[in-house]
Motif scaffolding. Structure first.
Motif, mmCIF file in Angstrom:
data_model
loop_
_atom_site.group_PDB
_atom_site.id
_atom_site.type_symbol
_atom_site.label_atom_id
_atom_site.label_comp_id
_atom_site.label_asym_id
_atom_site.label_seq_id
_atom_site.Cartn_x
_atom_site.Cartn_y
_atom_site.Cartn_z
ATOM 1 N N TYR A 23 -77.621 -1.051 -4.359
ATOM 2 C CA TYR A 23 -78.410 -1.171 -3.127
ATOM 3 C C TYR A 23 -77.522 -1.562 -1.950
ATOM 4 C CZ TYR A 23 -81.372 -3.486 0.336
ATOM 5 O OH TYR A 23 -81.961 -3.896 1.504
ATOM 6 N N ARG A 24 -76.670 -2.555 -2.121
ATOM 7 C CA ARG A 24 -75.840 -3.034 -1.021
ATOM 8 C C ARG A 24 -74.857 -1.962 -0.551
ATOM 9 N NH1 ARG A 24 -72.520 -6.190 -2.646
ATOM 10 N NH2 ARG A 24 -73.065 -6.816 -4.779
ATOM 11 N N GLU A 25 -74.186 -1.286 -1.493
ATOM 12 C CA GLU A 25 -73.176 -0.307 -1.104
ATOM 13 C C GLU A 25 -73.801 0.935 -0.477
ATOM 14 O OE1 GLU A 25 -70.046 0.655 -3.755
ATOM 15 O OE2 GLU A 25 -69.835 -1.379 -4.545
ATOM 16 N N ILE A 26 -74.891 1.400 -1.043
ATOM 17 C CA ILE A 26 -75.544 2.590 -0.482
ATOM 18 C C ILE A 26 -76.138 2.266 0.889
ATOM 19 C CG2 ILE A 26 -77.430 4.231 -0.789
ATOM 20 C CD1 ILE A 26 -76.930 3.957 -3.844
ATOM 21 N N ARG A 27 -76.765 1.110 1.016
ATOM 22 C CA ARG A 27 -77.329 0.698 2.305
ATOM 23 C C ARG A 27 -76.244 0.643 3.370
ATOM 24 N NH1 ARG A 27 -79.309 -5.387 2.755
ATOM 25 N NH2 ARG A 27 -77.043 -5.565 2.455
ATOM 26 N N ALA A 28 -75.075 0.153 3.024
ATOM 27 C CA ALA A 28 -73.984 0.060 3.991
ATOM 28 C C ALA A 28 -73.560 1.445 4.486
ATOM 29 C CB ALA A 28 -72.790 -0.670 3.369
ATOM 30 N N GLU A 29 -73.507 2.420 3.591
ATOM 31 C CA GLU A 29 -73.110 3.772 3.994
ATOM 32 C C GLU A 29 -74.192 4.452 4.822
ATOM 33 O OE1 GLU A 29 -70.072 4.671 3.662
ATOM 34 O OE2 GLU A 29 -69.625 2.894 2.459
ATOM 35 N N LEU A 30 -75.439 4.126 4.572
ATOM 36 C CA LEU A 30 -76.534 4.733 5.325
ATOM 37 C C LEU A 30 -76.600 4.245 6.763
ATOM 38 C CD1 LEU A 30 -79.430 4.689 2.681
ATOM 39 C CD2 LEU A 30 -78.099 6.667 3.456
ATOM 40 N N ALA A 31 -75.846 3.210 7.087
ATOM 41 C CA ALA A 31 -75.838 2.698 8.461
ATOM 42 C C ALA A 31 -75.328 3.743 9.448
ATOM 43 C CB ALA A 31 -74.979 1.437 8.537
ATOM 44 N N ALA A 32 -74.633 4.765 8.964
ATOM 45 C CA ALA A 32 -74.124 5.823 9.839
ATOM 46 C C ALA A 32 -75.204 6.813 10.257
ATOM 47 C CB ALA A 32 -72.983 6.560 9.134
ATOM 48 N N TYR A 33 -76.423 6.667 9.714
ATOM 49 C CA TYR A 33 -77.502 7.614 9.975
ATOM 50 C C TYR A 33 -78.703 6.866 10.549
ATOM 51 C CZ TYR A 33 -74.536 10.240 6.796
ATOM 52 O OH TYR A 33 -73.454 10.833 6.208
ATOM 53 N N ASP A 34 -79.436 7.540 11.429
ATOM 54 C CA ASP A 34 -80.559 6.883 12.098
ATOM 55 C C ASP A 34 -81.851 6.928 11.284
ATOM 56 O OD1 ASP A 34 -78.984 6.313 14.335
ATOM 57 O OD2 ASP A 34 -79.365 8.299 15.192
ATOM 58 N N ASP A 35 -82.058 8.007 10.563
ATOM 59 C CA ASP A 35 -83.339 8.230 9.875
ATOM 60 C C ASP A 35 -83.088 8.255 8.371
ATOM 61 O OD1 ASP A 35 -85.984 8.821 9.347
ATOM 62 O OD2 ASP A 35 -85.740 10.982 9.694
ATOM 63 N N VAL A 36 -83.320 7.128 7.698
ATOM 64 C CA VAL A 36 -82.952 7.029 6.282
ATOM 65 C C VAL A 36 -84.023 6.297 5.489
ATOM 66 C CG1 VAL A 36 -80.480 7.011 6.788
ATOM 67 C CG2 VAL A 36 -81.706 4.849 6.571
ATOM 68 N N GLU A 37 -83.981 6.501 4.186
ATOM 69 C CA GLU A 37 -84.759 5.713 3.240
ATOM 70 C C GLU A 37 -83.979 5.621 1.943
ATOM 71 O OE1 GLU A 37 -88.493 7.518 2.225
ATOM 72 O OE2 GLU A 37 -87.566 9.329 1.375
ATOM 73 N N LEU A 38 -84.198 4.549 1.198
ATOM 74 C CA LEU A 38 -83.644 4.400 -0.143
ATOM 75 C C LEU A 38 -84.803 4.513 -1.116
ATOM 76 C CD1 LEU A 38 -81.962 2.235 1.838
ATOM 77 C CD2 LEU A 38 -80.710 1.915 -0.307
ATOM 78 N N LEU A 39 -84.781 5.540 -1.959
ATOM 79 C CA LEU A 39 -85.866 5.788 -2.902
ATOM 80 C C LEU A 39 -85.360 5.519 -4.317
ATOM 81 C CD1 LEU A 39 -88.688 6.762 -3.647
ATOM 82 C CD2 LEU A 39 -87.833 9.118 -3.535
ATOM 83 N N PHE A 40 -85.796 4.406 -4.884
ATOM 84 C CA PHE A 40 -85.456 4.070 -6.265
ATOM 85 C C PHE A 40 -86.520 4.652 -7.195
ATOM 86 C CE2 PHE A 40 -83.182 0.850 -3.889
ATOM 87 C CZ PHE A 40 -82.012 0.668 -4.608
ATOM 88 N N VAL A 41 -86.079 5.311 -8.247
ATOM 89 C CA VAL A 41 -86.994 5.825 -9.265
ATOM 90 C C VAL A 41 -86.691 5.073 -10.558
ATOM 91 C CG1 VAL A 41 -87.876 7.839 -10.469
ATOM 92 C CG2 VAL A 41 -86.973 8.084 -8.146
ATOM 93 N N ASP A 42 -87.563 4.132 -10.881
ATOM 94 C CA ASP A 42 -87.381 3.318 -12.084
ATOM 95 C C ASP A 42 -87.955 4.073 -13.284
ATOM 96 O OD1 ASP A 42 -86.993 1.034 -13.792
ATOM 97 O OD2 ASP A 42 -89.155 0.725 -13.638
#
Length: 343
Positions: free
Chosen positions: A40-59
């Protein structure tokens, strides 16, 4: 390995003129409590380069606290969305659900173990914006067990050269996909949701891109020899009839030879030992043929049952289809208006 164009694409635009697209970062998880927070932390950090994002976890039916950790992320970060299956339905079901419920124009699929570094996603995005529907990462200096490396290379090579299945060489699950195309793959309802083979089958423009790979730092890998073998068989049976044709021809030849040997034995040309050896070979070939035929019958049965959902969702914090919710309309976030008329 240099990246190569595997489907014809429109002329590329210069990188400086390309917009930053909306991105869904899709992360399938199964018992990944040891590494889900780092993911979560690493992916969230990379997504900072984009304005329109979501993180979708599929458990995928985790039993080790993975879902509770994801809920914690969602409580603090409104961009975090999640689906939680009622049980473990498998990776193909997890990414099928992820593609279906992704809300952004592009979806990047990650592994929760982050062996493919999240910072490589920017190269995938730039490559996709040259005019591709799918860009598959190819793991350079792959840091996995020898049997996984050999098994992947072997079954993909066999599928391409001997079974005529179109596969992007070395393609992995780390990839960026135009979400609308990904949904076409999911909705194709083939007997097996093998994305790497289905995307080319539907005519998607795709390419590959070499990316770095690193050892798994936390948790346990989920792939073993049994799963790798089952995965390969799903590909072979799901996308080619050649094994059935080959074995049918072999079985016919063995039966003909067996009958000839039996006739010669009755005529006194062969003794009991030769007859027993011939019977053993005939029996083994027959058993193998029946096993392969059984796999194709399973494929046909799956096609007959294409109306049934491939998974059931127990919990979610986004709107989901009632027929994919384990508790139907009793489940929070069932979208009674959005999905009732969906095909």
């Amino acid at each position: 390995m240099s990246d190569s164009t595997l489907r014809e694409k429109p002329p590329a635009t210069k990188a400086a003129n390309r917009p930053r697209p909306g991105i869904t970062a899709m992360i399938p998880c199964y018992n990944e409590i040891a590494c889900v927070e780092r993911a979560y932390r690493e992916i969230r950090a990379e997504l900072a380069a984009y304005d329109d994002v979501e993180l979708l976890f599929v458990d995928d039916g985790s039993t080790d606290g993975t879902l509770e950790a994801i809920k914690g992320f969602a409580a603090e970060d409104p961009r975090v969305k999640y689906l939680s299956f009622a049980r473990n339905f498998g990776l193909e079901a997890a990414f099928s659900a992820g593609f279906k419920y992704a809300s952004k124009p592009w979806t990047v699929q990650f592994d929760a173990d982050l062996q493919s570094p999240p910072q490589e996603m920017h190269r995938l995005v730039d490559k996709a914006l040259e005019g591709y529907d799918v860009v598959f990462a190819v793991r350079e200096n792959r840091q996995d067990a020898w049997y996984r490396r050999l098994g992947t290379r072997g079954h993909q090579t066999f599928a391409r050269r001997w079974l005529g299945i179109e596969l992007p060489p070395g393609a992995s699950v780390f990839r960026i996909v135009k979400t609308s195309v990904a949904r076409k793959v999911v909705d194709s309802r083939l007997s097996t949701p093998y994305f790497i083979a289905t995307a080319p089958l539907l005519g998607a423009r795709y390419t590959t891109l070499p990316t770095t790979h690193r050892p798994r730092l936390d948790g346990q890998g989920k792939w073993n020899l049994r799963k790798l073998a089952a995965h390969a068989i799903e590909l072979f049976v799901g996308f080619s009839f050649r094994p059935l044709v080959w074995l049918s021809a072999l079985a016919t030849a063995v039966v003909v030879i067996g009958v000839a040997i039996l006739a010669l034995a009755l005529a006194g040309r062969f003794g009991p030992t030769e007859l027993a050896e011939a019977s053993l070979v005939t029996g083994l070939v027959t058993l193998v043929t029946l096993a392969v035929v059984a796999r194709y019958l399973v494929r046909m049965m799956r096609v007959q049952a294409i109306g049934a959902p491939r998974y059931q969702i127990r919990e979610a914090n986004i709107p989901i289809r009632a027929d994919e919710a384990l508790y139907g309309y009793e489940t929070p976030y069932v979208a009674t208006e959005v999905w009732e008329n969906a095909s």
